[in-house]
Design a protein around this motif. Structure first.
Motif, PDB file in Angstrom:
ATOM      1  N   VAL A  62      69.905  -8.862  12.588  1.00 36.14           N
ATOM      2  CA  VAL A  62      70.249  -8.957  14.004  1.00 36.14           C
ATOM      3  C   VAL A  62      69.440  -7.937  14.820  1.00 36.14           C
ATOM      4  O   VAL A  62      68.867  -8.265  15.857  1.00 36.14           O
ATOM      5  N   ASN A  63      69.379  -6.707  14.328  1.00 38.37           N
ATOM      6  CA  ASN A  63      68.679  -5.676  15.092  1.00 38.37           C
ATOM      7  C   ASN A  63      67.182  -5.945  15.198  1.00 38.37           C
ATOM      8  O   ASN A  63      66.544  -5.561  16.168  1.00 38.37           O
ATOM      9  N   LEU A  64      66.619  -6.614  14.196  1.00 38.95           N
ATOM     10  CA  LEU A  64      65.193  -6.925  14.269  1.00 38.95           C
ATOM     11  C   LEU A  64      64.940  -8.257  14.982  1.00 38.95           C
ATOM     12  O   LEU A  64      63.796  -8.706  15.078  1.00 38.95           O
ATOM     13  N   GLY A  65      65.998  -8.910  15.435  1.00 39.37           N
ATOM     14  CA  GLY A  65      65.823 -10.168  16.160  1.00 39.37           C
ATOM     15  C   GLY A  65      65.322 -11.304  15.281  1.00 39.37           C
ATOM     16  O   GLY A  65      64.539 -12.144  15.713  1.00 39.37           O
ATOM     17  N   GLU A  68      67.177 -16.361  13.829  1.00 38.19           N
ATOM     18  CA  GLU A  68      66.683 -17.742  13.788  1.00 38.19           C
ATOM     19  C   GLU A  68      65.720 -17.928  12.616  1.00 38.19           C
ATOM     20  O   GLU A  68      65.841 -18.861  11.834  1.00 38.19           O
ATOM     21  N   GLU A  69      64.786 -16.985  12.553  1.00 42.25           N
ATOM     22  CA  GLU A  69      63.726 -17.098  11.556  1.00 42.25           C
ATOM     23  C   GLU A  69      64.288 -17.088  10.127  1.00 42.25           C
ATOM     24  O   GLU A  69      63.884 -17.881   9.280  1.00 42.25           O
ATOM     25  N   VAL A  70      65.247 -16.204   9.902  1.00 41.30           N
ATOM     26  CA  VAL A  70      65.844 -16.100   8.573  1.00 41.30           C
ATOM     27  C   VAL A  70      66.623 -17.377   8.248  1.00 41.30           C
ATOM     28  O   VAL A  70      66.492 -17.944   7.153  1.00 41.30           O
ATOM     29  N   GLY A  71      67.401 -17.853   9.238  1.00 40.87           N
ATOM     30  CA  GLY A  71      68.180 -19.069   9.022  1.00 40.87           C
ATOM     31  C   GLY A  71      67.286 -20.241   8.653  1.00 40.87           C
ATOM     32  O   GLY A  71      67.564 -20.986   7.713  1.00 40.87           O
ATOM     33  N   GLU A  72      66.182 -20.356   9.379  1.00 42.73           N
ATOM     34  CA  GLU A  72      65.273 -21.473   9.150  1.00 42.73           C
ATOM     35  C   GLU A  72      64.609 -21.371   7.783  1.00 42.73           C
ATOM     36  O   GLU A  72      64.498 -22.345   7.056  1.00 42.73           O
ATOM     37  N   THR A  73      64.172 -20.160   7.465  1.00 44.79           N
ATOM     38  CA  THR A  73      63.499 -19.952   6.184  1.00 44.79           C
ATOM     39  C   THR A  73      64.432 -20.337   5.031  1.00 44.79           C
ATOM     40  O   THR A  73      64.034 -21.037   4.099  1.00 44.79           O
TER      41      THR A  73
END
Ligand code: PLP
Length: 775
Positions: A62-65, A68-73
């Motif tokens: 969350v802190n690194l924003g 979305e990217e993690v979820g998609e990966t």
């Protein structure tokens, strides 16, 4: 992880993801550390016996924003993001509020960009795990470090040798302490990254290690157990949090733990300072040390000892430097919780420190001959008084608590040092306690006012104009309703009980303690149940009462309260006549993660301590911030919450702190209250007669007796007012829009309770520290 994705378990995905995130955090961490050295600003050191940090993976993402990217990966691998997060164990390095406060402070220090370091103990087993057997609390060891912990970096090169016992002698005019028992402290570092990854500080935890880990002679002689004895003994020092201190061996271990981490931290601080600076007299310009309660109080005498005995400064100069660096946060006014050590035990373990404490005390007495209190009297070393005398600033944690501190425990010392006590009302980090744990509400807020509130929580005020709009309020209600359904599913899956999501969710989660009065809550639930049974089919506002919290292992009365609540739940939940109107559940093993699940789903927040006993509370802030209304006494930070959210949006009841003191003067206060309220008398009678423990009718007689005959925490005297406030809550809940408006106003007006605001207060009033981030 060295595995084919085909065979990877959630554990493997979590570790792989954690390492990927960690890599990105490390870049910021190294940059922050470099900047700190270059700028050579004042550094803050936060010494705390507890850091209740919970899970760290989601924080990093969350802190690194990177949500979305993690979820998609993960989706491309067919892996569910939430399930990976749920696999992480909580770091159980704390008991409750004090430890959680330290964790929120680390988050805020990094978000603000204040160069800081947390110092504590790397407990291998932390606080115990709680489960219930036939409704009774059972403790088992926490094993969070059995799996590899991806967030820590072992620093075997950072080790200090520390000593205990031994003798104090004089050599060439200097005092020398020659300890007879040695052990080592080894550092483990965890990076703590702030919002948007702009800054990262370090949490440094110490682990106990033996100086000679292995005795080869004894091993070769065939005594294998004895050969490993040193190692085992050294490790016990960082094995568990708050070992039972009802026996002498436990007390000694506790004091050793306190010295162990305080002394290692002081050495580390001095080593860093001396690497960059020549003159020790500049220490207070570069170093601010905060003692989170008195547990690290020995850090003061230890710093003084090193400056005087080892570096050769005069005692007066060493005292002045120490005084310039140290600050102390008081967390309790309960006399039994103020730390005191038997001077024989203290002198045996730390003979030189006892002498130094006497000299500090003497110097203080000579400067203040009219004083009444001292750091050592009645055969005891008094850590509260010692901390006050040594500290530059002393702070309370809410306005009321600070005020009471000045009038009670530290009255005498406050009179002599009227500028020393300051107030810093506690706060909670909005990143974890709203943005991450309540994504529905977070999105609604961001849609309405943008996302600036996440690092500037007072922007929530800008929600107020929306609260009058029907469609907005509708969305607000929908978020809470959805959070309640999510919680119902979670509880059904884990505990096999279906809760009614349309009922009012009434939640009390915190350590179990008589002053927090979980027994007042359950007593009211019993009375309410009896009333529903009198008129089945009545028009009741349905309630779900949720409890969670651990009782200290040796605190039998608190454990009996848990047992009682579980027994009441069993009877009430099985009652077909009342089931639709009242359900009661006690969830086991309260921790940060469970709090994150429960708080977003709460309608009513129970903050019902005896006035004058709760220093601040921080649970109360988390609930208000997530749109729960508080039912509470004027205690701790409840006072400030009510002032801010508006008295019409808070269910106040009960005696005030000074009324509590008056009431106790009446010798039969409890009997008078019972005689005046038939509902209370009947509920107590049900407990006494075994209604909830039919196979063992005498089980709760002692609880009924305690409330009838002594009732130190005034459960009976506050009962009628509490009952009344509960009915007012029922009444308000009947009008869903009215309730939602009140709840939304709680959110909009809770921005002040951000720990960012608290930390800015410490930086300005206590530490004189500055942010190294560009504004
Ligand atoms: C916030 C929190 C606490 C403190 O709760 P209080 O109600 O203020 O006593 C204790 N434990 C956990 C896990 C928390 O998150």
């Amino acid at each position: 992880m060295g595995k084919d994705p085909e065979h990877a378990k959630f554990f493997d995905w979590r570790m792989a993801l954690s390492h990927a995130i960690r890599d990105r955090i490390v870049d910021r961490w190294v940059a922050s550390t470099r900047r700190t050295y270059e700028q050579d600003g004042k550094r803050v050191y936060y010494l705390s016996m507890e850091f209740l940090i919970g899970r760290l993976l989601e924080d990093g993402i969350v802190n690194l924003g990177l949500v979305e990217e993690v979820g998609e990966t993960l989706r491309t691998f067919g892996i569910d993001y939430r399930s990976v997060l749920e696999d992480e164990p909580d770091a159980a390095l704390g008991n409750g509020g004090l430890g959680r406060l330290a964790a929120c402070f680390l988050d805020s220090l990094s978000t603000i960009g204040c160069p800081a370091m947390g110092y504590g103990i790397r407990y291998e087993n932390g606080l115990f795990k709680q489960s219930f057997v036939d409704g009774r609390q059972v403790e088992s060891p926490e094993t969070w470090l059995q799996e590899p912990h991806p967030w820590e970096f072992g620093r075997p090169e950072v080790r200090f040798t520390l000593g205990f016992r031994g003798e104090v002698t004089t050599e060439n005019g200097r005092t020398v302490w020659k300890p007879s028992e040695l052990l080592q402290a080894e550092a483990f570092d965890t990076p703590i990254v702030g919002w948007q990854g702009r800054w990262a500080n370090t949490l440094r935890l110490w682990a106990g290690r033996a100086v000679d880990p292995f005795d080869l002679d004894r091993f070769n002689a065939g005594d294998f157990a004895a050969a490993a004895e040193h190692e085992a003994l050294a490790r016990t020092i960082s094995r568990v949090l708050y070992p039972e201190d009802s026996n002498e061996a436990g007390k000694e271990l506790r004091l050793k733990q306190e010295f162990f981490f305080s002394a290692a931290s002081i050495r580390d601080i001095l080593r860093r300072f001396e690497g960059q600076h020549e003159d020790l007299r500049a220490l207070p310009k570069k170093v601010a040390i905060q003692l989170n309660d008195t547990h690290p109080a020995i850090a003061g005498p230890e710093l003084l000892r090193i400056l005087h005995d080892e570096r050769g400064l005069s005692f007066e100069e060493a005292l002045e430097i120490t005084h310039g660096c140290m600050n102390y946060t008081n967390h309790t006014l309960l006399p039994e919780a103020l730390e005191r050590w038997d001077e024989r035990l203290f002198g045996r373990l730390l003979p030189r420190h006892l002498q130094i404490i006497d000299r500090i005390d003497d110097a203080h007495y000579r400067a203040n001959p009219t004083r009444l209190l001292s750091a050592r009297s009645d055969g005891q070393v008094k850590m509260g008084e010692l901390s006050f005398i040594v500290a530059n600033k002393v702070n309370g944690v809410s306005a009321l608590h600070t005020d009471l501190m000045k009038k009670t425990v530290f009255k005498d010392l406050h009179g002599l040092h009227p500028d020393r006590i300051v107030n810093e009302t506690n706060g909670v980090t909005p990143r974890r306690w709203l943005h991450s744990c309540n994504p529905g509400l977070s999105s609604l807020i961001t849609d309405s006012i943008g996302d600036g509130w996440i690092a500037d929580l007072e922007q929530l005020e800008r929600l107020e104009p929306f609260i009058g709009k029907d469609d907005w309020l509708h969305r607000f209600r929908a978020v809470k309703a959805e959070n309640k359904v999510t919680l119902c599913d979670y509880i059904a899956e884990r505990h096999g009980m279906r809760l009614n999501p349309d009922a009012m969710f009434d939640i009390q989660i915190k350590r179990i303690h008589e002053y927090k009065r979980q027994h007042l809550n359950i007593l009211e639930a019993i009375a309410h149940w009896q009333e529903i049974k009198d008129t089945p089919g009545g028009d009741w506002v349905p309630r779900v009462k949720i409890f969670a919290g651990k009782a200290a292992q040796g605190y039998h009365f608190a454990k009996d309260i848990i047992h009682l609540i579980n027994d009441v739940a069993k009877v009430v939940n099985a009652d077909a006549e009342t089931r639709d109107s009242l359900q009661v559940i006690f969830l086991p093993n309260y921790n940060v993660t469970l709090a994150e699940h429960l708080i977003p789903a709460a309608d009513l927040s129970e903050q019902i301590s005896t006035a004058g006993k709760e220093a601040s509370g921080t649970g109360n802030m988390k609930f208000a911030l997530n749109g729960a209304l508080t039912i509470g006494t004027l205690d701790g930070a409840n006072v400030e919450i009510r002032e801010r959210v508006g008295e019409e949006n808070f269910f106040l009841f009960g005696m005030l702190a000074d009324e509590v003191m008056q009431r106790r003067m009446i010798h039969d206060h409890a009997q008078q209250a019972i005689a005046a309220d038939p509902r209370l008398a009947r509920a107590l009678e049900a407990i006494r007669s075994g209604t909830f423990s039919p196979q063992d009718p005498g089980r709760y007689v002692h609880i009924a007796d305690n409330l009838t005959w002594s009732d130190y925490f005034l459960v009976c005297s506050d009962f009628s007012a509490y009952w009344q406030a509960q009915r007012e809550a029922d009444h308000a809940y009947r009008d869903p829009d009215l309730w939602a408006r009140k709840a939304a106003l709680n959110v909009a007006r809770s921005g002040w309770f951000s720990s960012d605001r608290t930390i800015r207060g410490y930086m300005c009033d206590i530490w004189g520290a500055e942010s190294l981030l560009a504004p």
